[in-house]
Design an enzyme around this catalytic site. Structure first.
Site, mmCIF file in Angstrom:
data_model
loop_
_atom_site.group_PDB
_atom_site.id
_atom_site.type_symbol
_atom_site.label_atom_id
_atom_site.label_comp_id
_atom_site.label_asym_id
_atom_site.label_seq_id
_atom_site.Cartn_x
_atom_site.Cartn_y
_atom_site.Cartn_z
ATOM 1 C CB ILE A 130 -1.890 -5.162 -9.123
ATOM 2 C CG1 ILE A 130 -3.379 -4.816 -8.979
ATOM 3 C CG2 ILE A 130 -1.177 -4.101 -9.957
ATOM 4 C CD1 ILE A 130 -3.660 -3.558 -8.166
ATOM 5 C CG HIS B 145 -1.085 -7.219 -17.653
ATOM 6 N ND1 HIS B 145 -1.625 -6.121 -18.289
ATOM 7 C CD2 HIS B 145 -0.113 -6.722 -16.844
ATOM 8 C CE1 HIS B 145 -1.029 -5.027 -17.872
ATOM 9 N NE2 HIS B 145 -0.096 -5.358 -17.002
ATOM 10 N NE ARG C 132 -1.413 1.397 -20.306
ATOM 11 C CZ ARG C 132 -0.642 0.597 -19.589
ATOM 12 N NH1 ARG C 132 -0.674 -0.725 -19.793
ATOM 13 N NH2 ARG C 132 0.173 1.087 -18.681
ATOM 14 C CG ASP D 103 -3.869 -4.857 -20.407
ATOM 15 O OD1 ASP D 103 -2.848 -4.160 -20.541
ATOM 16 O OD2 ASP D 103 -3.879 -5.930 -19.759
ATOM 17 N NE ARG E 81 3.094 -5.778 -18.200
ATOM 18 C CZ ARG E 81 3.008 -5.260 -19.422
ATOM 19 N NH1 ARG E 81 3.630 -5.855 -20.435
ATOM 20 N NH2 ARG E 81 2.319 -4.150 -19.645
ATOM 21 C CB ALA F 265 -0.923 -0.001 1.222
ATOM 22 N N GLY G 28 4.129 2.963 -5.405
ATOM 23 C CA GLY G 28 3.674 3.902 -6.434
ATOM 24 C C GLY G 28 2.224 3.686 -6.805
ATOM 25 C CB ILE G 29 0.191 0.733 -7.763
ATOM 26 C CG1 ILE G 29 0.846 0.675 -9.143
ATOM 27 C CG2 ILE G 29 -1.293 0.359 -7.861
ATOM 28 C CD1 ILE G 29 0.993 -0.726 -9.693
HETATM 29 N N1 LIG Z 1 -1.397 -5.477 -13.486
HETATM 30 C C1 LIG Z 1 -1.078 -4.338 -14.048
HETATM 31 O O1 LIG Z 1 -1.733 -3.872 -14.980
HETATM 32 C C2 LIG Z 1 0.084 -3.547 -13.543
HETATM 33 C C3 LIG Z 1 0.967 -4.106 -12.659
HETATM 34 N N2 LIG Z 1 2.019 -3.384 -12.170
HETATM 35 C C4 LIG Z 1 2.903 -4.046 -11.211
HETATM 36 O O2 LIG Z 1 2.579 -3.648 -9.889
HETATM 37 C C5 LIG Z 1 3.715 -3.862 -9.023
HETATM 38 C C6 LIG Z 1 3.924 -2.650 -8.129
HETATM 39 O O3 LIG Z 1 4.261 -1.527 -8.886
HETATM 40 P P1 LIG Z 1 4.614 -0.110 -8.170
HETATM 41 O O4 LIG Z 1 3.590 0.198 -7.162
HETATM 42 O O5 LIG Z 1 4.884 0.855 -9.239
HETATM 43 O O6 LIG Z 1 5.977 -0.486 -7.425
HETATM 44 P P2 LIG Z 1 6.635 0.252 -6.157
HETATM 45 O O7 LIG Z 1 8.022 -0.252 -6.039
HETATM 46 O O8 LIG Z 1 6.411 1.713 -6.254
HETATM 47 O O9 LIG Z 1 5.753 -0.275 -4.938
HETATM 48 C C7 LIG Z 1 5.764 -1.601 -4.541
HETATM 49 C C8 LIG Z 1 5.486 -1.655 -3.071
HETATM 50 O O10 LIG Z 1 5.489 -3.027 -2.682
HETATM 51 C C9 LIG Z 1 6.111 -3.094 -1.417
HETATM 52 N N3 LIG Z 1 6.569 -4.444 -1.148
HETATM 53 C C10 LIG Z 1 7.692 -5.059 -1.556
HETATM 54 N N4 LIG Z 1 7.749 -6.306 -1.044
HETATM 55 C C11 LIG Z 1 6.626 -6.476 -0.319
HETATM 56 C C12 LIG Z 1 6.116 -7.543 0.464
HETATM 57 N N5 LIG Z 1 6.768 -8.695 0.597
HETATM 58 N N6 LIG Z 1 4.938 -7.356 1.093
HETATM 59 C C13 LIG Z 1 4.263 -6.185 0.953
HETATM 60 N N7 LIG Z 1 4.699 -5.149 0.242
HETATM 61 C C14 LIG Z 1 5.879 -5.294 -0.380
HETATM 62 C C15 LIG Z 1 7.232 -2.069 -1.461
HETATM 63 O O11 LIG Z 1 7.661 -1.706 -0.151
HETATM 64 C C16 LIG Z 1 6.547 -0.934 -2.207
HETATM 65 O O12 LIG Z 1 5.923 -0.035 -1.314
HETATM 66 C C17 LIG Z 1 4.878 -4.152 -9.974
HETATM 67 O O13 LIG Z 1 5.110 -5.537 -10.001
HETATM 68 C C18 LIG Z 1 4.364 -3.696 -11.328
HETATM 69 O O14 LIG Z 1 4.988 -4.346 -12.403
HETATM 70 C C19 LIG Z 1 2.220 -2.086 -12.525
HETATM 71 C C20 LIG Z 1 1.347 -1.472 -13.400
HETATM 72 C C21 LIG Z 1 0.257 -2.168 -14.019
HETATM 73 O O1 LIG Z 2 4.393 -2.285 -18.002
HETATM 74 C C1 LIG Z 2 4.618 -2.525 -16.801
HETATM 75 O O2 LIG Z 2 5.662 -3.002 -16.369
HETATM 76 C C2 LIG Z 2 3.518 -2.252 -15.841
HETATM 77 C C3 LIG Z 2 2.261 -2.785 -16.398
HETATM 78 O O3 LIG Z 2 1.969 -3.952 -16.285
HETATM 79 C C4 LIG Z 2 1.470 -1.893 -17.240
HETATM 80 O O4 LIG Z 2 1.650 -0.670 -17.210
HETATM 81 O O5 LIG Z 2 0.621 -2.434 -17.970
#
Ligand SMILES: NC(=O)C1=CN([C@@H]2O[C@H](COP(=O)(O)OP(=O)(O)OC[C@H]3O[C@@H](n4cnc5c(N)ncnc54)[C@H](O)[C@@H]3O)[C@@H](O)[C@H]2O)C=CC1
Ligand SMILES: O=C([O-])CC(=O)C(=O)O
Length: 353
Positions: A157, A217, A193, A190, A127, A49, A52-53
């Site tokens: 996610i 994805h 977008r 997706d 990914r 939580a 960035g997301i």
């Molecule tokens: N499904 C989708 O469409 C998308 C998926 N993502 C994915 O979402 C994930 C998170 O992205 P962001 O928030 O940008 O990354 P981020 O690095 O900004 O945040 C990730 C958070 O997870 C926490 N974290 C790490 N290990 C953990 C654990 N064991 N337990 C709980 N929290 C933990 C970190 O402390 C951090 O606060 C990435 O894997 C990214 O590729 C991102 C965009 C779209």
């Molecule tokens: O592209 C990435 O790594 C994050 C993601 O899944 C997206 O933005 O669709």
């Protein structure tokens, strides 16, 4: 309450929340606050939580009137994010949980668990390059879900979604808690977008556009079905190729623009909330809640596939088939299945080995 008690109550609010407060609750108990967190609504946990997301997602979920209790869990910075968001004058009660020792408490009693925990991509990465770190994170979190809230709906996610969803499923199977209706990979970005890009090309209002995006994805596994767009649109072959490529590579577009500072966070939080809200409306019993998600599926020969699903009181009530595809989409489907098969197997093997 006399004047001294009122001052004590206010100063307790002004003190920065300590970890005991964060871990045990909102800190409201200590000041004799009348809020009990018992308002009707659902209990939602966000794991990751403070990321960035996670942060914008937590903020948007705090604004959702269907949420009565919001648990914010992370291995870092959960207290700060919780203190900040808890000041918003919306009805959900917010509690923070920091580190593995508070994970079980964060999960107990939850109706919906949303997982954006894990590392994001940098330019040049796929990914799948995230698997090494994120697979273990999702396995650990799924083990705790199986133990503490096995009936919760789980929205994953964390990337690579094509592998992390199978990982969670295998963990739940091992624990004897797997319910295919409750586990969903979030592919809503997706769709968001696709709606945006189609609206741009056709000069439409994106809110009125509905593009089914099926498969998975990542890259070619993201398969927009442009022949089924609503309202019906007639695209040239050039437009189809431009749109398909842009939708499949939307994530990379953001990763490159952020130039090392991560991947999509704000649009992802928006998409995650749109999907979570649909899950909660389904749980509430609303009719005809249909969204795309990556779920256990019989739509193809693969055990997981993204397609439209109907959400209800138990999670996924119905998985819809793909509908009639044109030749271009049939070719895309074959490519998507080939890549998906390997990604799913990688996730399954990770837990089984
Ligand atoms: N499904 C989708 O469409 C998308 C998926 N993502 C994915 O979402 C994930 C998170 O992205 P962001 O928030 O940008 O990354 P981020 O690095 O900004 O945040 C990730 C958070 O997870 C926490 N974290 C790490 N290990 C953990 C654990 N064991 N337990 C709980 N929290 C933990 C970190 O402390 C951090 O606060 C990435 O894997 C990214 O590729 C991102 C965009 C779209
Ligand atoms: O592209 C990435 O790594 C994050 C993601 O899944 C997206 O933005 O669709």
């Amino acid at each position: 309450m006399d004047a001294n008690q009122r001052i004590a109550r206010i100063s307790a609010h002004l003190n920065p929340p300590n970890l005991d407060q964060i871990g045990s609750g909102s800190g409201l108990e200590g000041v004799g606050c009348r809020a009990k967190g018992g308002s009707p609504g659902f209990k939602v946990a966000i794991l990751g939580a403070a990321g960035g997301i996670g942060q914008p997602l937590a903020m948007l979920m705090k604004m959702n009137p269907l949420v009565s209790l919001l648990h914010l869990y992370d291995v870092a910075n959960a207290p700060g994010v919780t203190a900040d968001i808890s000041h918003m004058d919306t009805s959900a009660i917010v509690r923070g949980f920091l580190g593995q020792s508070q994970l079980e408490e964060a999960l107990t009693g939850m109706d919906l668990v949303i997982i954006p925990a894990g590392v994001p991509r940098k330019p040049g990465m796929t990914r799948d390059d995230l698997f090494k770190i994120n697979a273990g994170i999702v396995r650990t979190l799924s083990e705790a879900i199986a133990k503490c809230c096995p009936k919760a709906i789980v929205n994953i996610i964390s990337n690579p979604v094509n592998s992390t969803v199978p990982i969670a499923a295998e963990v739940f199977k091992k624990a004897g808690t797997f319910d295919p209706k409750k586990l969903m990979g979030v592919t809503m970005l997706d769709v968001v977008r696709a709606n945006t890009f189609v609206a741009e090309v056709m000069s439409l209002d994106p809110r009125e556009v509905d593009v089914p995006v099926v498969g998975g994805h990542a890259g070619v596994t993201i398969l927009p079905l442009l022949s089924q767009v609503k309202p019906p649109c007639s695209f040239t072959q050039n437009e189809i190729e431009y749109l398909t490529d842009r939708i499949q590579n939307g994530g990379t577009e953001v990763v490159e623009a952020k130039a090392g500072a991560g991947s999509a966070t704000l649009s992802m939080a928006y998409a995650a909330v749109k999907f979570a809200d649909a899950c909660l409306k389904g749980l509430r019993g609303d009719a005809n809640i249909v969204e795309c998600a990556f779920v256990a599926s019989h739509v193809t020969e693969l055990p997981f596939f993204a397609s439209k699903v109907r959400l209800g009181r138990c999670g996924v009530d119905e998985v819809y088939g793909l509908g009639p595809l044109n030749e271009y989409e049939r070719m895309g489907l074959e490519k998507a299945k080939k890549e998906l098969e390997g990604s799913i197997a990688k996730g399954v093997t990770f837990v089984k080995k």
